[in-house]
Design an enzyme around this catalytic site. Structure first.
Site, short mmCIF file in Angstrom:
data_model
loop_
_atom_site.label_atom_id
_atom_site.label_comp_id
_atom_site.label_asym_id
_atom_site.label_seq_id
_atom_site.Cartn_x
_atom_site.Cartn_y
_atom_site.Cartn_z
N THR A 100 0.83 -1.19 0.00
CA THR A 100 0.00 0.00 0.00
C THR A 100 0.87 1.26 0.00
O THR A 100 1.93 1.28 0.61
CB THR A 100 -0.89 0.00 1.26
OG1 THR A 100 -1.80 -1.10 1.18
CG2 THR A 100 -1.67 1.29 1.40
N ARG A 145 -13.50 -8.20 -0.99
CA ARG A 145 -12.84 -7.73 0.22
C ARG A 145 -12.33 -6.31 0.07
O ARG A 145 -11.76 -5.93 -0.94
CB ARG A 145 -11.68 -8.68 0.56
CG ARG A 145 -10.89 -8.28 1.82
CD ARG A 145 -9.63 -7.49 1.51
NE ARG A 145 -8.79 -7.31 2.70
CZ ARG A 145 -7.75 -6.51 2.75
NH1 ARG A 145 -7.39 -5.81 1.69
NH2 ARG A 145 -7.03 -6.39 3.86
N VAL A 146 -12.53 -5.49 1.10
CA VAL A 146 -12.00 -4.14 1.16
C VAL A 146 -11.21 -4.01 2.45
O VAL A 146 -11.70 -4.39 3.52
CB VAL A 146 -13.12 -3.08 1.12
CG1 VAL A 146 -12.54 -1.67 1.27
CG2 VAL A 146 -13.91 -3.20 -0.18
N GLY A 147 -10.00 -3.50 2.37
CA GLY A 147 -9.16 -3.33 3.54
C GLY A 147 -9.31 -1.97 4.18
O GLY A 147 -10.31 -1.27 3.99
N ASP A 148 -8.29 -1.57 4.91
CA ASP A 148 -8.37 -0.34 5.69
C ASP A 148 -8.11 0.93 4.90
O ASP A 148 -8.54 2.01 5.30
CB ASP A 148 -7.39 -0.40 6.86
CG ASP A 148 -5.93 -0.46 6.39
OD1 ASP A 148 -5.61 -1.35 5.60
OD2 ASP A 148 -5.13 0.39 6.81
N THR A 157 -0.42 1.25 6.41
CA THR A 157 -0.21 0.12 5.52
C THR A 157 -0.03 -1.12 6.37
O THR A 157 0.70 -1.09 7.36
CB THR A 157 1.02 0.33 4.62
OG1 THR A 157 1.26 -0.87 3.87
CG2 THR A 157 2.27 0.66 5.41
N GLY A 158 -0.69 -2.20 5.99
CA GLY A 158 -0.54 -3.41 6.79
C GLY A 158 -1.70 -4.36 6.64
O GLY A 158 -2.43 -4.33 5.65
N GLY A 190 -4.96 -5.11 6.86
CA GLY A 190 -6.07 -4.18 6.94
C GLY A 190 -7.16 -4.54 7.91
O GLY A 190 -7.77 -3.65 8.54
#
Length: 309
Positions: free
Chosen positions: A174, A202-205, A225-226, A228
């Site tokens: 990210t 899927r949606v992350g942070d 970043t990581g 999520g």
């Protein structure tokens, strides 16, 4: 207030010298330097923090060495789905997009959502259609593809058959930027392709305000970043900002404390943050993080490994 500060990141993860070829090391540093230079040019000319973070992130989206825009990872179905968010610390205006497949620069689409729509987050085909209607650059989905990312998906599927997991050595690629401009305003921007092999939309942070992206002139600007799922559960970006606003913690202390919470739950990754006074922080609980900082005081440096000062 004539001083300015810019921080960028290009992901965190298992980034160690023994795993990095000289060529990859040089290429990643060049990409980070180009992004840092783009944002610096805006701030040094008296431009806004918002313009600076967008400019920096666009460079990283166009660089196939990072997991955002061109060079994004593939979903399980073999598609590049892109997420991004941007936030203005002056008034907490924000825009976010998720699941883009045709818009060249998701961060610009996120800003368009903020400035040219009544909404905060758009997703899927509707988000691409909105971007197209606003005249943003559209590309064939093949534009985002790189052979390296395709092979990572194939390897992940193969490892899954044997009980192994490709993500055991994942690099969360990210990208993001935070800035404080000469007017004293803050902004944050984050863009990502997500995780290799992600499924079911899927949606992350990254596009979730308060998790992977947040900016408030009363506290700080943060880009994360990581892993999520953990950053969403902790509300990392907003939590750092709240600790500064109400607990009166400095930016490094707040960032480190929240990163410790993430680690305690089992999450990994990093954050960049900048405060209204221009002080800033890198905080990561992984071996390395692609990162850089530029200031009006003359600092201009990029780093990869955890032991770099």
């Amino acid at each position: 207030m004539q001083d300015w500060t810019l921080l960028i990141h290009g992901g965190a993860g298992v980034m160690e010298r023994c795993r990095m070829t000289p060529g990859r090391d040089a290429a990643q540093r060049a990409g980070l330097s180009a992004a840092l230079g783009a944002g610096k040019a805006v701030l040094a000319a008296g431009g806004s923090a918002l313009d600076a973070v967008e400019a920096a992130v666009k460079v990283l989206e166009d660089d196939p060495g990072f997991n955002a825009g061109r060079g994004a990872v593939f979903t399980y179905e073999g598609v590049n789905e892109l997420d991004a968010a941007v936030m203005d610390g002056r008034n907490r205006a924000a825009g976010a997009v998720a699941g883009l497949t045709r818009t060249r620069n998701p961060i610009t689409a996120a800003r368009a959502v903020m400035e040219k729509s009544p909404h905060v987050m758009l997703q899927g085909p509707g988000a691409d259609r909105f971007a197209r209607e606003r005249g943003l650059d559209q590309v064939d989905p093949s534009y985002f593809r790189t052979e390296e990312r395709w092979q990572q998906l194939r390897q992940m599927k193969e490892n899954t058959k044997t009980g192994a997991a490709f993500d055991a050595e994942v690099k969360y690629g990210t990208v993001g930027a935070v800035a404080k401009d000469v007017h004293g305003n803050l902004a944050a921007a984050t863009s990502t392709g997500g995780l290799t092999g992600k499924r079911w939309g899927r949606v992350g942070d990254s596009p979730v305000l308060g998790a992977g992206t947040y900016a408030d002139n009363r506290g700080c600007a943060v880009s994360a970043t990581g892993s999520g799922e953990y950053y969403i559960r902790v509300g990392v970006a907003h939590e750092i900002c709240a600790r500064m606003r109400f607990g009166k913690e400095d930016v490094q202390t707040a960032a480190d404390a929240v990163q410790a919470e993430v680690k305690a739950l089992g999450g990994a990754g990093g954050v960049i943050a900048v405060a209204p006074d221009g002080t800033s922080a890198f905080s990561f609980n992984t071996p390395g993080m692609y990162r850089g900082r530029a200031t009006s005081g003359g600092e201009f440096a990029v780093q990869i490994y955890g032991d770099e000062e």
